[in-house]
Design a protein around this motif. Structure first.
Motif, short mmCIF file in Angstrom:
data_model
loop_
_atom_site.label_atom_id
_atom_site.label_comp_id
_atom_site.label_asym_id
_atom_site.label_seq_id
_atom_site.Cartn_x
_atom_site.Cartn_y
_atom_site.Cartn_z
N PRO A 14 -35.97 -15.83 14.33
CA PRO A 14 -34.86 -16.37 13.66
C PRO A 14 -33.87 -16.34 14.99
O PRO A 14 -33.52 -15.34 15.80
CB PRO A 14 -34.39 -15.56 12.87
N GLU A 15 -33.20 -17.62 15.54
CA GLU A 15 -32.26 -17.72 16.43
C GLU A 15 -30.89 -16.55 16.52
O GLU A 15 -30.49 -16.44 17.39
CB GLU A 15 -31.86 -19.13 16.80
N ASP A 57 -48.95 -9.43 19.82
CA ASP A 57 -48.75 -10.42 18.79
C ASP A 57 -48.50 -9.80 17.31
O ASP A 57 -47.82 -10.38 16.62
CB ASP A 57 -50.28 -11.32 18.56
N ASP A 58 -49.12 -8.79 16.86
CA ASP A 58 -48.90 -8.32 15.60
C ASP A 58 -47.63 -7.47 15.39
O ASP A 58 -46.98 -7.64 14.38
CB ASP A 58 -50.09 -7.13 15.47
N ASN A 63 -40.28 -10.41 13.80
CA ASN A 63 -39.95 -11.63 13.12
C ASN A 63 -39.70 -11.63 11.74
O ASN A 63 -38.69 -12.37 11.13
CB ASN A 63 -40.73 -12.80 13.61
N ALA A 64 -40.89 -11.27 11.00
CA ALA A 64 -40.49 -11.28 9.56
C ALA A 64 -39.20 -10.33 9.08
O ALA A 64 -38.88 -10.60 7.86
CB ALA A 64 -41.87 -10.62 8.93
N ARG A 65 -38.92 -9.38 9.83
CA ARG A 65 -37.83 -8.65 9.46
C ARG A 65 -36.41 -9.06 10.14
O ARG A 65 -35.72 -8.40 10.27
CB ARG A 65 -38.25 -7.25 9.69
N ASP A 97 -41.45 -0.12 11.68
CA ASP A 97 -40.77 0.72 10.86
C ASP A 97 -39.76 1.26 11.43
O ASP A 97 -38.89 2.04 10.95
CB ASP A 97 -41.71 1.63 9.98
N GLN A 98 -40.19 1.82 12.71
CA GLN A 98 -39.20 2.74 13.52
C GLN A 98 -38.16 1.80 14.32
O GLN A 98 -36.99 2.28 14.34
CB GLN A 98 -40.11 3.61 14.40
#
Length: 301
Positions: free
Chosen positions: A40-41, A60-61, A67-69, A286-287
């Protein structure tokens, strides 16, 4: 060390060949850099500095998790890695720091402070960047850093100080040494095979082994306590992460790193080797995510 093309390096990086490759490309002062800017920008920007051999695919992972967070990410392949140019220059932290600084400037993402992650050799680059661009770094995450081993008179790296000898070793045994190094990085054999395939595929481009061995000549990966101490004195909120089964930069250096860096937080990742962002991306995310969020909230309040 004189530039060379090693056996098995049967591809060239050109404008035409890059058209079929993933990612973006930008011409910087030292050469073309391969990068990806995702997420997200309006998200906080996380910039990642990788280790001795890895292309940007390594991330990548972890990128997917961040990005999802809600975080934006910038990854790049250091010169001599991935699809970035194999430059005929001195491969040291000055080169790699300049690459990061120019890349963020060219992409227009340097106006707000960024969150910097460095792993292994990339931790040394990240710390050098933080010292030079203190005001542009909001947080620093250091993962399994190189630099804390003590220099030894019998260290193989000392052989590389002789240009002629270094060239002979790199040409004749470079690929074998590279594969042996990769075999120690990852705890899980299946992931290890994936990592090896990823790195060796990019090492088919001309000048790849030259870049790695020139880096080993000119970027010291031991005896760097002063750099750690200097970084700790900068006052940048720092997160220190380490795999509990790291065989490259052993966990025995954790207490020394903690004493020198004075991080806000430190965390040991269970059942993890040297390449935590690659092996345990969700655990690493998570960290990082709450650490970045806490800093962003303090700055916004």
């Amino acid at each position: 060390m004189k530039y060379f093309v090693a056996p098995g390096e049967d591809r060239q990086l050109t404008a035409a060949s890059r058209q079929a490759l993933r990612g973006g490309f930008v011409e910087l002062s030292d050469g073309v850099t391969h990068y990806e800017l995702k997420g997200p920008e309006d998200g906080e920007l996380v910039v990642m500095a990788g280790g001795l051999t890895i292309p940007l695919f390594y991330w990548d992972d972890l990128v997917t998790e961040l990005n999802a967070r809600g975080l934006r990410t910038l990854t790049c392949s250091a010169y001599g890695r991935g699809y970035s140019d194999r430059v005929r220059a001195r491969y040291d932290e000055t080169l790699f720091t300049r690459q990061l600084a120019e890349l963020t400037e060219r992409l227009g993402v340097s106006k707000r402070p960024l969150h910097l992650i460095g792993t292994s050799m990339g931790a040394l680059v990240a710390m050098t960047y933080a010292a030079q661009y203190r005001s542009s770094v909001s947080t620093l995450t250091i993962v399994g850093p190189a630099g804390l081993a003590k220099p030894r008179p019998t260290s193989p790296h000392r052989l590389l100080r002789n240009d002629l000898l270094a060239g002979v070793i790199a040409r004749r045994r470079g690929r074998q040494i590279l594969q042996g190094h990769l075999g120690h990085n990852v705890r899980d054999a299946q992931l290890g095979a994936k990592l090896t395939d990823m790195v060796l595929d990019a090492f088919r481009f001309e000048g790849s082994l030259y870049a790695v061995f020139d880096t080993l000549q000119h970027l010291p990966v031991s005896g760097r306590d002063d750099l750690f101490r200097q970084t700790g004195a900068l006052g940048i909120p720092t997160l220190l992460l380490w795999g509990d089964e790291d065989n490259v930069t052993p966990l025995t250096h954790l207490d020394t790193a903690h004493a020198l860096l004075a991080p806000r937080h430190r965390h040991v990742i269970p059942q993890c080797g040297h390449m935590a962002p690659f092996e345990r991306p969700r655990h690493v995310a998570d960290q990082i995510v709450p650490f970045v969020a806490a800093r962003a909230e303090r700055l916004d309040s």
